[in-house]
Design an enzyme around this catalytic site. Structure first.
Site, PDB file in Angstrom:
ATOM      1  N   TYR A 100       3.414  21.965  16.199  1.00 27.14           N
ATOM      2  CA  TYR A 100       4.068  21.871  14.887  1.00 27.14           C
ATOM      3  C   TYR A 100       4.486  23.257  14.397  1.00 27.14           C
ATOM      4  O   TYR A 100       5.586  23.474  13.915  1.00 27.14           O
ATOM      5  CB  TYR A 100       3.108  21.234  13.871  1.00 27.14           C
ATOM      6  CG  TYR A 100       3.298  19.739  13.753  1.00 27.14           C
ATOM      7  CD1 TYR A 100       3.727  19.157  12.560  1.00 27.14           C
ATOM      8  CD2 TYR A 100       3.050  18.897  14.826  1.00 27.14           C
ATOM      9  CE1 TYR A 100       3.917  17.795  12.454  1.00 27.14           C
ATOM     10  CE2 TYR A 100       3.234  17.533  14.734  1.00 27.14           C
ATOM     11  CZ  TYR A 100       3.662  16.979  13.545  1.00 27.14           C
ATOM     12  OH  TYR A 100       3.859  15.626  13.451  1.00 27.14           O
ATOM     13  N   ARG A 200     -14.571  -7.165  -0.590  1.00 25.42           N
ATOM     14  CA  ARG A 200     -14.675  -8.053  -1.761  1.00 25.42           C
ATOM     15  C   ARG A 200     -13.910  -9.363  -1.604  1.00 25.42           C
ATOM     16  O   ARG A 200     -14.185 -10.326  -2.313  1.00 25.42           O
ATOM     17  CB  ARG A 200     -14.208  -7.322  -3.016  1.00 25.42           C
ATOM     18  CG  ARG A 200     -12.768  -6.848  -2.960  1.00 25.42           C
ATOM     19  CD  ARG A 200     -12.431  -6.049  -4.218  1.00 25.42           C
ATOM     20  NE  ARG A 200     -11.104  -5.456  -4.153  1.00 25.42           N
ATOM     21  CZ  ARG A 200     -10.616  -4.659  -5.086  1.00 25.42           C
ATOM     22  NH1 ARG A 200     -11.347  -4.341  -6.126  1.00 25.42           N
ATOM     23  NH2 ARG A 200      -9.398  -4.158  -4.977  1.00 25.42           N
ATOM     24  N   ALA A 342       1.200  -1.407  12.734  1.00 26.65           N
ATOM     25  CA  ALA A 342       0.145  -1.990  13.567  1.00 26.65           C
ATOM     26  C   ALA A 342      -1.217  -1.586  13.026  1.00 26.65           C
ATOM     27  O   ALA A 342      -1.388  -0.482  12.504  1.00 26.65           O
ATOM     28  CB  ALA A 342       0.287  -1.510  15.002  1.00 26.65           C
ATOM     29  N   HIS A 437       7.851 -12.746  33.152  1.00 21.44           N
ATOM     30  CA  HIS A 437       6.723 -13.605  33.491  1.00 21.44           C
ATOM     31  C   HIS A 437       5.861 -12.978  34.578  1.00 21.44           C
ATOM     32  O   HIS A 437       6.414 -12.393  35.501  1.00 21.44           O
ATOM     33  CB  HIS A 437       7.258 -14.958  33.974  1.00 21.44           C
ATOM     34  CG  HIS A 437       6.178 -15.954  34.244  1.00 21.44           C
ATOM     35  ND1 HIS A 437       5.494 -16.571  33.222  1.00 21.44           N
ATOM     36  CD2 HIS A 437       5.676 -16.423  35.409  1.00 21.44           C
ATOM     37  CE1 HIS A 437       4.608 -17.386  33.765  1.00 21.44           C
ATOM     38  NE2 HIS A 437       4.683 -17.307  35.074  1.00 21.44           N
TER      39      HIS A 437
END
Ligand code: NDP
Length: 459
Positions: A100, A200, A342, A437
Site C-alpha cells: 500500500y 437477541r 459474502a 457438470h
C-alpha cells in the site's frame, strides 16, 4: 488562492488510499494523505484479510473429518499453534501494508503518519501542529467497533483486539448475530476454542434472506458453536482470571474472553468537523450526495464514515469514482443498488446479491426458484450438510432480482452470479447457459420451475 495540495485525504484505508493513488498517479493531482495507524485500514490490518486467513486456518478439523469419509481412516487435524499462525499472519499484513505504501509513493502521494483534523473548509492540522491547506479534502476515516453500553463492558474486547491476542482463550463469549459474530464464532470453533454466541434475535444475520439465515443458524450449532438465541448480556464482572457475564434471563456464565461484535459506527469523533459546516446523520455518519460530496463544496467523504454500504470494495469504488470525477474529468457515480457480499462461515458460506425473498415479496409479485440439497462432495463423506441456491425472478420482466447461495465457496460463486445480475440478466438467460457438470453451482442454470410464487405484496 494557492493551496499546499489539490487533495488532502484523511485516512489510509481502502477508500482513502484508492482515491489518493488515482488522483495523484492517474490524474496528476498534488495529494497529501494522513493516517494515524498502519496503512491499509480496517480491511487489511484488522478486518477482511486477517479474518479470511483465520477462516482458512480454522478448516483443518472439517477437512480431516471429510477425508475420513473418503477412506483416510486416520486423518486428524492435530493441534493448532496460534503463535506460529500469528507470526505468519503478522508478516503477511506487513507485506500488504508495504505494498500500500509503495503504491502511494509511486503515485507521488505525500504521506503523513499522524492524525489529522479539519480546522476549516480548506485546512487540516496534523498531530504535530503543522497546518496544511488543500483545495479539496476527502474524509475516509472508516468506522470503529462499538459496544452496547452495559456495566463492565470495558472487560470485553472488539474484533480489532482479537487479531493481537498473545494466546487463544479457552472459552469465549461472542455477543451479536451479525457478520463479525458469526464469522468469529465459526473460526473459534474451528480452532478448537469453546465458542458461546449470544444473539437477541431468533436467527442470526438479520437483513439476509430468511431461508439462508435459518441455514446459517443451524450450521453454527452443527460446527460446535453453543448458540443461544433470544439472549442479551446485561453486565460483565471480573472473576479471577476470567469474566462473569450476566444475561437478561437471569442466567450467568464464565468466560476467558468476551468479544463484542455489536456493530460499527462511523469514526467521526475528533475529526474537527465542528470547525466546518459538514452535516452528520443521526448516527454520526457524514452526509454526502451521490458524488460523495458533503454540503461543504470542498469536502468529500467515502467509505464506512458515510455509512452507505459498509464494505471494502464499495469504499474503493467510491474513492476511485471521486478521484476520476474531481481530477480526471470523468464524472462517475457509484451505484449502491446491487452489491454482492459474502459471510465466511464454515463449512458453508453465505453469498448474496440483490433482493432477499422478503424484500422481493414486499415489492411485488415474485417467482422463487429455490433448491436445497446435499452436495456430492460432503454427502459421500457422510455429512448431512445442505446447500441452498435461490433465484428471485420478477414474473413480469423475467429479470433476476436476487440470488442467495448457502454452500461451500458461496463467496466465489456469488461473485460470478453478481455479474449477470448486475447486467440485468433474465431467468431465460440463466437457463440458456449450459451447466458445468458435476458442480453444485450448476443448479443456478437448471432450476426449471419456480418452487413458489408470491403474488401480491406481503402485508
Ligand atoms: P452488524 O451490524 O452486522 O451486527 C451487529 C450485531 O449486534 C447484530 O446482530 C445486532 O443485533 C447486535 N446488536 C447491536 N446492538 C445490540 C445490543 N444493544 N444488544 C444486543 N445485540 C446488539 O455488525 P458487525 O459488528 O457484525 O459488523 C460490522 C460491519 O462490518 C458489517 O455491517 C459489515 O458491513 C462489515 N463486515 C463485513 C464482512 C464481510 O463482508 N464478510 C465481515 C465482517 C464485517 P440485531 O441484528 O438484532 O440488530
Amino acid at each position: 488562492m494557492s493551496f499546499d495540495y489539490d487533495l488532502f485525504v484523511i485516512g489510509g484505508g481502502s477508500g482513502g488510499v484508492r482515491a489518493a493513488r488515482i488522483a495523484a498517479g492517474d490524474h496528476g493531482a498534488k495529494v497529501g494523505l494522513a493516517e494515524e495507524s498502519r496503512m491499509g485500514g480496517t480491511c487489511v490490518i484488522r478486518g477482511c484479510v486477517p479474518k479470511k486467513l483465520m477462516i482458512f486456518a480454522s478448516q483443518a478439523g472439517l477437512m480431516a473429518e471429510e477425508m475420513r469419509g473418503y477412506g483416510w481412516a486416520d486423518a486428524q487435524a492435530g493441534a493448532f499453534d496460534w503463535e506460529i499462525f500469528r507470526e505468519k499472519m503478522d508478516a503477511e499484513l506487513t507485506r500488504l501494508e508495504l505494498i500500500y505504501r509503495a503504491g502511494l509513493n509511486r503515485a507521488g502521494v505525500e504521506v503523513h503518519d499522524q492524525r489529522a483534523r479539519l480546522v476549516g473548509h480548506h485546512e487540516i492540522e496534523l498531530a504535530d501542529g503543522t497546518r496544511k491547506t488543500s483545495r479539496h479534502i476527502l474524509i475516509a476515516a472508516g468506522g470503529r467497533p462499538t459496544k452496547i453500553g452495559i456495566p463492565g463492558e470495558e472487560l470485553g474486547i472488539v474484533s480489532d483486539d482479537f487479531f493481537l491476542m498473545e494466546k487463544l482463550p479457552r472459552r469465549v463469549l461472542l455477543i451479536g448475530g451479525g457478520f463479525i459474530a458469526c464469522e468469529f464464532a465459526s473460526i473459534l470453533a474451528g480452532l478448537g476454542v469453546e465458542a458461546v454466541q449470544v444473539y437477541r434475535g431468533d436467527a442470526v444475520l438479520r437483513g439476509f434472506d430468511r431461508e439462508a439465515r435459518d441455514m446459517a443458524t443451524l450450521q453454527l450449532s452443527h460446527v460446535g458453536v453453543d448458540l443461544r438465541l433470544g439472549l442479551t448480556p446485561t453486565r460483565l464482572d471480573k472473576a479471577g482470571d476470567g469474566i462473569e457475564v450476566s444475561f437478561d434471563d437471569g442466567s450467568s456464565d464464565r468466560f476467558d474472553a468476551v468479544l463484542f461484535a455489536t456493530g460499527r459506527t462511523p469514526y467521526t469523533g475528533g475529526l474537527g468537523l465542528e470547525n466546518t459546516e459538514v452535516r452528520l446523520k443521526p448516527n454520526g455518519a457524514i452526509e454526502v450526495d451521490d458524488w460523495s460530496q458533503t454540503c461543504v463544496p470542498s469536502i468529500f467523504a467515502v467509505g464506512d464514515v458515510t455509512d452507505r454500504v459498509n464494505l471494502t470494495p464499495v469504499a474503493i469504488r467510491e474513492g476511485h469514482a471521486f478521484a476520476d470525477t474531481m481530477f480526471g474529468a470523468k464524472p462517475r457515480k457509484v451505484d449502491h443498488s446491487v452489491v454482492a457480499s459474502a459471510v465466511y462461515l464454515r463449512p458453508h458460506e453465505l453469498g448474496t446479491v440483490g433482493l432477499t425473498e422478503e424484500e422481493a415479496r414486499a415489492r411485488g409479485p415474485v417467482d422463487v426458484y429455490s433448491t436445497v440439497f446435499r452436495p456430492m462432495r460432503s454427502m459421500f463423506a457422510g455429512s448431512d450438510a445442505r446447500v441452498m441456491m435461490k433465484l428471485l425472478v420478477d414474473p413480469a420482466t423475467d429479470k433476476v432480482l436476487g440470488c442467495h447461495i448457502f454452500g461451500p465457496e458461496a463467496g466465489e460463486m456469488i461473485q460470478l452470479a453478481a455479474i449477470p445480475i448486475t447486467m440485468g440478466a433474465t431467468k431465460a438467460q440463466f437457463d440458456a447457459t449450459i451447466a458445468v457438470h458435476p458442480t453444485a453451482a450448476e443448479e443456478l442454470v437448471t432450476m426449471r420451475a419456480p418452487s413458489r410464487r408470491h403474488d401480491a405484496p406481503h402485508g
